[in-house]
Design a protein around this motif. Structure first.
Motif, PDB file in Angstrom:
ATOM      1  N   ALA A   1       0.828  -1.218   0.000  1.00 54.66           N
ATOM      2  CA  ALA A   1       0.000   0.000   0.000  1.00 54.66           C
ATOM      3  C   ALA A   1       0.857   1.262   0.000  1.00 54.66           C
ATOM      4  CB  ALA A   1      -0.925  -0.008   1.203  1.00 54.66           C
ATOM      5  N   LYS A   2       2.123   1.106   0.385  1.00 54.79           N
ATOM      6  CA  LYS A   2       3.031   2.256   0.362  1.00 54.79           C
ATOM      7  C   LYS A   2       3.726   2.363  -1.001  1.00 54.79           C
ATOM      8  CE  LYS A   2       5.552   4.718   3.815  1.00 54.79           C
ATOM      9  NZ  LYS A   2       6.254   4.684   5.090  1.00 54.79           N
ATOM     10  N   ILE A   3       3.878   1.250  -1.657  1.00 58.04           N
ATOM     11  CA  ILE A   3       4.541   1.251  -2.967  1.00 58.04           C
ATOM     12  C   ILE A   3       3.581   1.800  -4.023  1.00 58.04           C
ATOM     13  CG2 ILE A   3       5.506  -0.251  -4.777  1.00 58.04           C
ATOM     14  CD1 ILE A   3       6.480  -2.079  -2.466  1.00 58.04           C
ATOM     15  N   VAL A   4       2.343   1.341  -3.943  1.00 58.51           N
ATOM     16  CA  VAL A   4       1.368   1.771  -4.957  1.00 58.51           C
ATOM     17  C   VAL A   4       0.033   2.081  -4.284  1.00 58.51           C
ATOM     18  CG1 VAL A   4       0.806  -0.627  -5.568  1.00 58.51           C
ATOM     19  CG2 VAL A   4       0.321   1.173  -7.196  1.00 58.51           C
ATOM     20  N   ASN A   5      -0.571   3.170  -4.701  1.00 55.41           N
ATOM     21  CA  ASN A   5      -1.873   3.566  -4.171  1.00 55.41           C
ATOM     22  C   ASN A   5      -2.894   2.449  -4.471  1.00 55.41           C
ATOM     23  OD1 ASN A   5      -4.305   4.764  -3.594  1.00 55.41           O
ATOM     24  ND2 ASN A   5      -3.936   6.632  -4.759  1.00 55.41           N
TER      25      ASN A   5
ATOM     26  N   PRO B   1      -6.487   2.991  -7.306  1.00 52.56           N
ATOM     27  CA  PRO B   1      -6.567   2.698  -8.744  1.00 52.56           C
ATOM     28  C   PRO B   1      -6.290   1.232  -9.081  1.00 52.56           C
ATOM     29  CG  PRO B   1      -4.631   4.046  -8.260  1.00 52.56           C
ATOM     30  CD  PRO B   1      -5.434   3.986  -7.006  1.00 52.56           C
ATOM     31  N   VAL B   2      -5.485   0.565  -8.242  1.00 54.06           N
ATOM     32  CA  VAL B   2      -5.212  -0.865  -8.486  1.00 54.06           C
ATOM     33  C   VAL B   2      -6.510  -1.644  -8.315  1.00 54.06           C
ATOM     34  CG1 VAL B   2      -3.909  -2.893  -7.733  1.00 54.06           C
ATOM     35  CG2 VAL B   2      -2.867  -0.640  -7.586  1.00 54.06           C
TER      36      VAL B   2
ATOM     37  N   TYR C   1      -9.655  -0.606  -8.449  1.00 52.29           N
ATOM     38  CA  TYR C   1     -10.683  -0.358  -9.458  1.00 52.29           C
ATOM     39  C   TYR C   1     -10.241  -0.802 -10.856  1.00 52.29           C
ATOM     40  CZ  TYR C   1     -13.429   1.921  -5.879  1.00 52.29           C
ATOM     41  OH  TYR C   1     -14.167   2.161  -4.742  1.00 52.29           O
ATOM     42  N   GLY C   2      -8.948  -0.840 -11.082  1.00 50.14           N
ATOM     43  CA  GLY C   2      -8.444  -1.413 -12.341  1.00 50.14           C
ATOM     44  C   GLY C   2      -8.789  -2.883 -12.410  1.00 50.14           C
TER      45      GLY C   2
ATOM     46  N   PHE D   1      -1.285 -15.492  -4.452  1.00 49.54           N
ATOM     47  CA  PHE D   1      -1.584 -14.063  -4.265  1.00 49.54           C
ATOM     48  C   PHE D   1      -2.278 -13.819  -2.916  1.00 49.54           C
ATOM     49  CE2 PHE D   1      -1.902 -13.505  -9.118  1.00 49.54           C
ATOM     50  CZ  PHE D   1      -0.604 -13.021  -9.188  1.00 49.54           C
TER      51      PHE D   1
ATOM     52  N   PHE E   1      -6.408  -5.234  -3.406  1.00 49.11           N
ATOM     53  CA  PHE E   1      -6.140  -5.188  -4.848  1.00 49.11           C
ATOM     54  C   PHE E   1      -7.068  -6.070  -5.677  1.00 49.11           C
ATOM     55  CE2 PHE E   1      -1.481  -4.614  -3.429  1.00 49.11           C
ATOM     56  CZ  PHE E   1      -1.658  -3.251  -3.311  1.00 49.11           C
ATOM     57  N   MET E   2      -7.440  -7.223  -5.171  1.00 46.92           N
ATOM     58  CA  MET E   2      -8.024  -8.238  -6.057  1.00 46.92           C
ATOM     59  C   MET E   2      -9.378  -8.773  -5.618  1.00 46.92           C
ATOM     60  SD  MET E   2      -4.695 -10.412  -7.087  1.00 46.92           S
ATOM     61  CE  MET E   2      -3.956 -10.085  -8.663  1.00 46.92           C
TER      62      MET E   2
ATOM     63  N   GLY F   1      -6.752  11.285  -1.599  1.00 53.88           N
ATOM     64  CA  GLY F   1      -6.148  10.118  -2.253  1.00 53.88           C
ATOM     65  C   GLY F   1      -5.332  10.447  -3.487  1.00 53.88           C
ATOM     66  N   ILE F   2      -5.834  11.338  -4.326  1.00 52.15           N
ATOM     67  CA  ILE F   2      -5.178  11.576  -5.608  1.00 52.15           C
ATOM     68  C   ILE F   2      -4.951  13.074  -5.811  1.00 52.15           C
ATOM     69  CG2 ILE F   2      -5.473  11.373  -8.103  1.00 52.15           C
ATOM     70  CD1 ILE F   2      -7.159   8.856  -7.491  1.00 52.15           C
ATOM     71  N   LYS F   3      -3.724  13.436  -6.210  1.00 51.76           N
ATOM     72  CA  LYS F   3      -3.403  14.837  -6.413  1.00 51.76           C
ATOM     73  C   LYS F   3      -3.490  15.203  -7.888  1.00 51.76           C
ATOM     74  CE  LYS F   3      -0.080  14.965  -2.637  1.00 51.76           C
ATOM     75  NZ  LYS F   3       1.347  14.917  -2.314  1.00 51.76           N
TER      76      LYS F   3
END
Lengths: 177, 295
Positions: free
Chosen positions: B117-121, B124-125, B127-128, B174, B192-193, B280-282
């Motif tokens: 969670a620190k490496i990637v928000n 978006p993961v 909802y992707g 996973f 994520f999943m 969350g998003i800038k």
């Protein structure tokens, strides 16, 4: 460390990367269908039917399966109805096997299936379907042979003893020497 | 481990045990009761509840695959309604499949874990994944059964992993390993999943805009930015920034672990204004986009 996906553009990028990754998993999942063998049986009032032989080729196993569980395979009715009763009367289904050398068991998620007796304890009414799988544990020393195992799955009406259908199964390895 | 953390983990574990008894075989009280009510006869385990199928079929027109009066469809409706009014209640309180890797991850030393969670928000993961999950049945293979962590837990309970496909083996990896016990918080798979969680959080993000719904609230005057909640959040949805504490509503389980561990009582769960400024998003090169969840 900067977190990916915190700005709007990188979030969009991360979204699409994950989207693409998930779709690739979906395509991968499609390939794994070939790791098992599926058959369908429509039970009709006619005499016992021979169903098209079902062939399971171990060469279709993908890497995770090859690494973790190469000897465990499944011959299944799949989830699309399975054995379907197209007769006019309820049938008392028993699943029997013959000819398999490998250790195997019949498994079903159906609440009424008795795994020991291999019987559906309630009748399969006209129009209803029954899904199950035959899970085999193949002998490891035979995995690299061309003909790994074979046998027949029999669907029997255990009230009358009538054989309703037979499904011949062959397990092969087309990559064997 | 601090006392409030232990107490919170214990209390939450009781809920997850209840969730386990309710949904998973051999006991599976909920599907058995629901099958009595609906007259449906399928499986006495998590498979008859299946929350993934109606979601996976949202675009295929088969949301009520087994009929409108089926355990699966009624459960799906309950899930949506509860998410709107209470937040992802199922995830935060009842989902044993999410709790197993979380609790197991606490056994593993932190130095061996990755903080995804620190490496990637995770938003978006998540909802992707969710978008692809909805579209997958049209393009290749539906991922409903293929990536089901509920079915995997049921397999663990049955002590019979049976025959696993390559996809099941990957999912196990996973769920339990990469995003499970070797992930800080142990909830990477949820983050994520999991489409069930994603849908609930999407609904919750809308519900939380109304004053009468339940949500995680922040009392800014009480918060001292000590960071205990940030460290303890299993989903990694809390973070400290120049504005103080921020919260990703799209990933929050409302498990209320943060509420229990906060020494100042700054976090609470209830109705009314949330008190958060979602950050969350800038904007590229610009200031944070406020998405005032509770206003």
């Amino acid at each position: 460390m900067k977190t990916l996906g915190n700005s709007r553009w990188s979030a969009i990028l991360v979204f699409f990367v994950m989207f693409a990754f998930t779709l690739s998993l979906s395509f991968f999942a499609k390939q794994t269908v070939r790791e098992r063998s599926e058959f369908r049986v429509i039970l009709t009032p006619a005499a016992a039917q021979g169903v098209r032989p079902t062939v399971l080729d171990l060469a279709n196993q993908l890497l995770p399966k090859k690494l973790v569980q190469p000897s465990k395979v499944s011959v299944t009715t799949g989830h699309r109805g399975g054995i379907i009763n197209k007769t006019q009367e309820p049938l008392w289904i028993e699943v029997a096997t013959r000819g398999f050398e490998s250790k195997h068991q019949i498994d079903s998620l159906n609440i009424h299936f008795d795994k020991v007796e291999r019987r559906l304890m309630t009748p399969l009414n006209p129009g209803e379907g029954f899904i199950f799988s035959v899970d085999l544990e193949l002998p490891k020393d035979k995995l690299k042979e061309n003909a790994v195992d074979s046998g027949v799955i029999e669907i029997i009406n255990y009230q009358t003893g009538q054989l309703l259908a037979e499904v011949p199964v062959s397990i092969i390895n087309s990559h064997a020497n | 481990m601090q006392k409030p953390v232990k107490a919170s983990l214990k209390d939450r574990a009781k809920w997850y045990l209840l969730g386990f008894v309710l949904f998973f075989g051999p006991i599976a009280i909920y599907p058995r009761l629901m099958q009595l009510l609906t007259g449906e006869e399928r499986f006495a385990n998590i498979h008859s509840v299946c929350l993934r199928m109606p979601i996976g079929n949202l675009f295929t027109g088969k949301v009520a695959l087994h009929g409108v009066v089926s355990v699966s469809f009624i459960s799906f409706l309950l899930l949506i309604i509860s998410a709107f009014f209470l937040g992802p209640f199922f995830c935060g309180r009842l989902c044993a499949a999410g709790a197993v890797p979380e609790y197991l991850s606490r056994i593993i030393p932190d130095r061996w874990k990755i903080n995804w969670a620190k490496i990637v928000n995770p938003t978006p993961v998540r909802y992707g994944f969710f978008a692809a999950f909805l579209i997958a049945p049209f393009l290749a293979q539906a991922l409903t059964c293929n990536m089901c962590q509920f079915a995997l837990l049921q397999k663990c309970v049955d002590t019979n992993f049976g025959v696993m496909s390559s996809m099941t083996i990957l999912t196990l990896f996973f769920w339990l390993v990469l995003f499970g016990i070797f992930n800080v918080g142990g909830r990477g798979y949820c983050n994520f999943m999991c489409p069930v969680g994603a849908l609930q959080n999407l609904v919750h993000s809308i519900g939380a805009r109304f004053g009468f719904t339940y949500k995680l609230r922040l009392d800014r005057e009480r918060c001292t930015s000590c960071g205990i909640c940030v460290k303890e959040c299993p989903m990694g949805v809390l973070s400290k920034n120049s504005d103080g504490l921020s919260h990703k509503i799209h990933n929050c389980l409302t498990c209320r672990h943060c509420e229990r561990v906060c020494p100042k009582g700054a976090l609470s769960y209830g109705t009314g204004d949330s008190g958060w400024k979602e950050t969350g998003i800038k904007m590229p090169g610009g200031p944070d986009v406020p998405v005032d969840a509770g206003k």
